[in-house]
Design a protein around this motif. Sequence first.
Motif, short mmCIF file in Angstrom:
data_model
loop_
_atom_site.label_atom_id
_atom_site.label_comp_id
_atom_site.label_asym_id
_atom_site.label_seq_id
_atom_site.Cartn_x
_atom_site.Cartn_y
_atom_site.Cartn_z
N THR A 70 -0.12 -6.85 -11.00
CA THR A 70 0.01 -5.95 -9.81
C THR A 70 -0.98 -6.43 -8.77
O THR A 70 -2.00 -7.09 -8.85
CB THR A 70 -0.56 -4.63 -10.21
N ASP A 90 -2.29 -5.44 -5.14
CA ASP A 90 -2.53 -4.44 -4.21
C ASP A 90 -3.32 -4.97 -2.69
O ASP A 90 -4.18 -5.90 -2.88
CB ASP A 90 -3.65 -3.53 -4.81
N GLY A 131 2.24 -3.74 -5.65
CA GLY A 131 3.54 -3.76 -6.33
C GLY A 131 3.42 -4.90 -7.34
O GLY A 131 2.23 -5.84 -7.54
N HIS A 178 7.39 -2.37 -10.03
CA HIS A 178 6.72 -1.11 -9.67
C HIS A 178 6.36 -1.36 -8.29
O HIS A 178 5.92 -2.55 -7.78
CB HIS A 178 5.80 -0.96 -10.48
N GLN A 179 6.16 -0.40 -7.49
CA GLN A 179 5.64 -0.16 -6.18
C GLN A 179 4.59 0.97 -6.20
O GLN A 179 4.99 2.00 -6.79
CB GLN A 179 6.59 -0.07 -4.97
N GLN A 180 3.56 0.80 -5.66
CA GLN A 180 2.65 1.91 -5.69
C GLN A 180 1.74 2.04 -4.35
O GLN A 180 1.45 0.99 -3.55
CB GLN A 180 1.79 1.69 -7.09
N ARG A 197 -2.59 8.42 -7.24
CA ARG A 197 -1.37 7.34 -7.38
C ARG A 197 -0.33 7.67 -7.41
O ARG A 197 0.10 8.38 -8.24
CB ARG A 197 -1.80 6.24 -8.47
N THR A 198 0.73 7.01 -6.50
CA THR A 198 2.21 7.26 -6.44
C THR A 198 2.90 6.05 -6.97
O THR A 198 2.56 4.93 -6.08
CB THR A 198 2.61 7.76 -5.21
N ARG A 199 3.39 5.84 -7.73
CA ARG A 199 4.08 4.61 -8.38
C ARG A 199 5.88 4.97 -8.59
O ARG A 199 6.00 5.62 -9.30
CB ARG A 199 3.60 4.27 -9.72
N GLU A 242 9.20 3.10 -10.07
CA GLU A 242 9.37 1.88 -11.02
C GLU A 242 10.91 1.95 -11.17
O GLU A 242 11.74 2.91 -11.10
CB GLU A 242 9.05 2.44 -12.23
N ARG A 279 6.42 8.25 -10.56
CA ARG A 279 5.07 8.59 -11.47
C ARG A 279 3.92 9.11 -10.52
O ARG A 279 3.62 8.43 -9.41
CB ARG A 279 4.51 7.58 -12.24
#
Length: 221
Positions: free
Chosen positions: A73, A75, A86, A102-104, A115-117, A119, A134
């Motif tokens: 990942t 950030d 991501g 994934h993007q978060q 955290r908002t993820r 997928e 998630r």
Amino acid sequence: MMFAIRAYSDRIAPFMIVVAMIALPRNARAADEAVQTWITGGGVAQIDDNDRIGIDVSYRLRPGNDQLLQRITLDHRIADGVQLGGGFAFVTSRVQKEMRFHQQLIVDLGVLQSRTRLEQRYIDSAAQPAWRLRERIQLDIPLEKQRKWFLMTSAEFFFELHKPSAVRDSELVTTRQLIGLRHVLTPQLGIQLSYMRQHSFPDDRPDEVVHVPWLAIAWRL
């Protein structure tokens, strides 16, 4: 160990109540239960003042079907306490292989983190990708002035946004509740021992509850 929770209680108590309420199972249906053991190792390297890269490997001992997850990942800090990122992961087990992008969005308020993820899951047995959201809220509470011991607790919710084989495109499918202790051994090395309860809600069979003792080791490079 000197406990210093009282100094934080006025700020933490409302969040603890919220986490406890939202982490409750959505119903009281009978559930099949199992035990797994997870072992995770990971490292984070700071590239510059705004960017960091993380790599983690998790081996999950599951009855008859162990799973290996490898993830990377990146950030980027867009404001104080706010990061966008991501990456991707490879997930393999005896019965299934998966590539997951994934993007978060991470919001860090010190003791409280969310955290908002999003997928996209490319599973070898499915013709189309499955989309999943998630949402996680986590408390990281220092237990003494030296800030070497922390109490951690979190609640996470998994929503299927699109699954080719599902009847409905959007629904809550899994919740996770975690509590554990984290110990800072050195500025570069930390260890965490926790218990996680995972509750899944299949449409056509009884609920599934998994109890997970989880050991995690983290390096800061």
